[in-house]
Design a protein around this motif. Structure first.
Motif, PDB file in Angstrom:
ATOM      1  N   PHE A  56      -8.268   5.526  12.470  1.00  0.00           N
ATOM      2  CA  PHE A  56      -7.575   6.791  12.290  1.00  0.00           C
ATOM      3  C   PHE A  56      -6.555   6.698  11.155  1.00  0.00           C
ATOM      4  CE2 PHE A  56      -4.163   9.817  13.217  1.00  0.00           C
ATOM      5  CZ  PHE A  56      -4.890  10.998  13.264  1.00  0.00           C
ATOM      6  N   ASP A  57      -5.833   5.592  11.080  1.00  0.00           N
ATOM      7  CA  ASP A  57      -4.858   5.392  10.002  1.00  0.00           C
ATOM      8  C   ASP A  57      -5.546   5.361   8.632  1.00  0.00           C
ATOM      9  OD1 ASP A  57      -2.786   5.353  11.825  1.00  0.00           O
ATOM     10  OD2 ASP A  57      -2.579   3.166  11.829  1.00  0.00           O
ATOM     11  N   LYS A  58      -6.715   4.706   8.551  1.00  0.00           N
ATOM     12  CA  LYS A  58      -7.471   4.675   7.298  1.00  0.00           C
ATOM     13  C   LYS A  58      -7.928   6.085   6.918  1.00  0.00           C
ATOM     14  CE  LYS A  58      -9.334  -0.002   7.683  1.00  0.00           C
ATOM     15  NZ  LYS A  58     -10.571  -0.802   7.847  1.00  0.00           N
ATOM     16  N   TYR A  59      -8.404   6.817   7.913  1.00  0.00           N
ATOM     17  CA  TYR A  59      -8.848   8.197   7.690  1.00  0.00           C
ATOM     18  C   TYR A  59      -7.692   9.051   7.177  1.00  0.00           C
ATOM     19  CZ  TYR A  59     -10.047  13.009   8.810  1.00  0.00           C
ATOM     20  OH  TYR A  59     -10.245  14.359   8.745  1.00  0.00           O
ATOM     21  N   GLN A  60      -6.552   8.908   7.834  1.00  0.00           N
ATOM     22  CA  GLN A  60      -5.374   9.689   7.452  1.00  0.00           C
ATOM     23  C   GLN A  60      -4.933   9.365   6.020  1.00  0.00           C
ATOM     24  OE1 GLN A  60      -2.143   9.034  10.193  1.00  0.00           O
ATOM     25  NE2 GLN A  60      -1.919  11.212  10.572  1.00  0.00           N
ATOM     26  N   SER A  61      -4.934   8.097   5.667  1.00  0.00           N
ATOM     27  CA  SER A  61      -4.535   7.693   4.312  1.00  0.00           C
ATOM     28  C   SER A  61      -5.484   8.259   3.260  1.00  0.00           C
ATOM     29  CB  SER A  61      -4.493   6.172   4.195  1.00  0.00           C
ATOM     30  OG  SER A  61      -3.451   5.657   4.982  1.00  0.00           O
ATOM     31  N   ALA A  62      -6.784   8.202   3.531  1.00  0.00           N
ATOM     32  CA  ALA A  62      -7.768   8.744   2.597  1.00  0.00           C
ATOM     33  C   ALA A  62      -7.604  10.251   2.461  1.00  0.00           C
ATOM     34  CB  ALA A  62      -9.179   8.402   3.059  1.00  0.00           C
ATOM     35  N   GLN A  63      -7.357  10.926   3.562  1.00  0.00           N
ATOM     36  CA  GLN A  63      -7.177  12.372   3.532  1.00  0.00           C
ATOM     37  C   GLN A  63      -5.916  12.748   2.751  1.00  0.00           C
ATOM     38  OE1 GLN A  63      -6.500  14.330   7.319  1.00  0.00           O
ATOM     39  NE2 GLN A  63      -7.627  16.133   6.605  1.00  0.00           N
ATOM     40  N   ILE A  64      -4.843  12.024   2.960  1.00  0.00           N
ATOM     41  CA  ILE A  64      -3.595  12.282   2.232  1.00  0.00           C
ATOM     42  C   ILE A  64      -3.804  12.095   0.736  1.00  0.00           C
ATOM     43  CG2 ILE A  64      -1.275  11.354   1.807  1.00  0.00           C
ATOM     44  CD1 ILE A  64      -1.148  10.864   4.898  1.00  0.00           C
ATOM     45  N   GLU A  65      -4.546  11.052   0.353  1.00  0.00           N
ATOM     46  CA  GLU A  65      -4.811  10.807  -1.064  1.00  0.00           C
ATOM     47  C   GLU A  65      -5.621  11.955  -1.667  1.00  0.00           C
ATOM     48  OE1 GLU A  65      -6.783   7.488  -4.048  1.00  0.00           O
ATOM     49  OE2 GLU A  65      -6.744   7.096  -1.902  1.00  0.00           O
ATOM     50  N   LEU A  66      -6.648  12.422  -0.958  1.00  0.00           N
ATOM     51  CA  LEU A  66      -7.449  13.537  -1.452  1.00  0.00           C
ATOM     52  C   LEU A  66      -6.625  14.813  -1.589  1.00  0.00           C
ATOM     53  CD1 LEU A  66     -10.822  13.116   0.470  1.00  0.00           C
ATOM     54  CD2 LEU A  66     -10.455  12.993  -2.005  1.00  0.00           C
ATOM     55  N   ILE A  67      -5.798  15.085  -0.608  1.00  0.00           N
ATOM     56  CA  ILE A  67      -4.950  16.280  -0.653  1.00  0.00           C
ATOM     57  C   ILE A  67      -3.976  16.190  -1.817  1.00  0.00           C
ATOM     58  CG2 ILE A  67      -3.105  17.500   0.568  1.00  0.00           C
ATOM     59  CD1 ILE A  67      -4.664  16.870   3.190  1.00  0.00           C
ATOM     60  N   SER A  68      -3.420  15.015  -2.036  1.00  0.00           N
ATOM     61  CA  SER A  68      -2.484  14.820  -3.137  1.00  0.00           C
ATOM     62  C   SER A  68      -3.153  15.055  -4.484  1.00  0.00           C
ATOM     63  CB  SER A  68      -1.902  13.408  -3.071  1.00  0.00           C
ATOM     64  OG  SER A  68      -1.045  13.180  -4.155  1.00  0.00           O
ATOM     65  N   ILE A  69      -4.352  14.514  -4.656  1.00  0.00           N
ATOM     66  CA  ILE A  69      -5.088  14.705  -5.906  1.00  0.00           C
ATOM     67  C   ILE A  69      -5.406  16.184  -6.099  1.00  0.00           C
ATOM     68  CG2 ILE A  69      -7.319  14.272  -7.041  1.00  0.00           C
ATOM     69  CD1 ILE A  69      -7.194  11.448  -5.673  1.00  0.00           C
ATOM     70  N   ASN A  70      -5.864  16.836  -5.051  1.00  0.00           N
ATOM     71  CA  ASN A  70      -6.195  18.259  -5.128  1.00  0.00           C
ATOM     72  C   ASN A  70      -4.950  19.094  -5.428  1.00  0.00           C
ATOM     73  OD1 ASN A  70      -8.142  20.513  -4.691  1.00  0.00           O
ATOM     74  ND2 ASN A  70      -6.636  21.015  -3.110  1.00  0.00           N
ATOM     75  N   ASN A  71      -3.847  18.818  -4.749  1.00  0.00           N
ATOM     76  CA  ASN A  71      -2.616  19.579  -4.985  1.00  0.00           C
ATOM     77  C   ASN A  71      -2.134  19.440  -6.421  1.00  0.00           C
ATOM     78  OD1 ASN A  71      -2.564  20.485  -2.363  1.00  0.00           O
ATOM     79  ND2 ASN A  71      -0.975  19.080  -1.686  1.00  0.00           N
ATOM     80  N   ARG A  72      -2.223  18.221  -6.960  1.00  0.00           N
ATOM     81  CA  ARG A  72      -1.809  17.994  -8.342  1.00  0.00           C
ATOM     82  C   ARG A  72      -2.670  18.813  -9.291  1.00  0.00           C
ATOM     83  NH1 ARG A  72      -2.292  12.657  -8.798  1.00  0.00           N
ATOM     84  NH2 ARG A  72      -4.421  12.797  -9.550  1.00  0.00           N
ATOM     85  N   GLN A  73      -3.985  18.796  -9.079  1.00  0.00           N
ATOM     86  CA  GLN A  73      -4.882  19.529  -9.965  1.00  0.00           C
ATOM     87  C   GLN A  73      -4.673  21.037  -9.842  1.00  0.00           C
ATOM     88  OE1 GLN A  73      -6.756  18.019 -12.359  1.00  0.00           O
ATOM     89  NE2 GLN A  73      -6.849  20.117 -13.090  1.00  0.00           N
ATOM     90  N   GLU A  74      -4.454  21.523  -8.644  1.00  0.00           N
ATOM     91  CA  GLU A  74      -4.192  22.950  -8.451  1.00  0.00           C
ATOM     92  C   GLU A  74      -2.871  23.353  -9.125  1.00  0.00           C
ATOM     93  OE1 GLU A  74      -6.125  25.363  -7.165  1.00  0.00           O
ATOM     94  OE2 GLU A  74      -7.694  23.841  -7.003  1.00  0.00           O
TER      95      GLU A  74
END
Length: 88
Positions: free
Chosen positions: A50-68
């Motif tokens: 779950f921690d690995k999943y959460q970290s990967a999701q946070i990274e994806l959201i961060s990349i997406n937020n930056r691009q948006e």
């Protein structure tokens, strides 16, 4: 890194100091925390996954937020340029 990304990252402005006191946001966050607590209490053996999943999701959201942010800033700049054109 370009200036727009620097702004997003808070290198030029304190983006990270924003605190959301919106009731809708708080309700959604409370729901998320409750679901996470229930999930990990029911299946404690999945904590590491779950921690690995959460970290990967946070990274994806961060990349997406930056691009948006960058895209939105560029659109705003294009709007300004359009506003400066003489009326025909």
């Amino acid at each position: 890194m370009n200036i727009i990304e620097e702004m997003y990252n808070g290198d030029l402005f304190p983006v990270g100091t924003y605190c959301n006191s919106n009731k809708e946001y708080k309700k959604a966050m409370d729901s998320l925390v409750a679901a996470e607590t229930e999930l990990l209490n029911t299946y404690p053996q999945i904590r590491e996954l779950f921690d690995k999943y959460q970290s990967a999701q946070i990274e994806l959201i961060s990349i997406n937020n930056r691009q948006e942010f960058v895209n939105g800033f560029r659109i705003g700049g294009q709007m300004v340029m359009e506003m400066l054109r003489p009326i025909e």
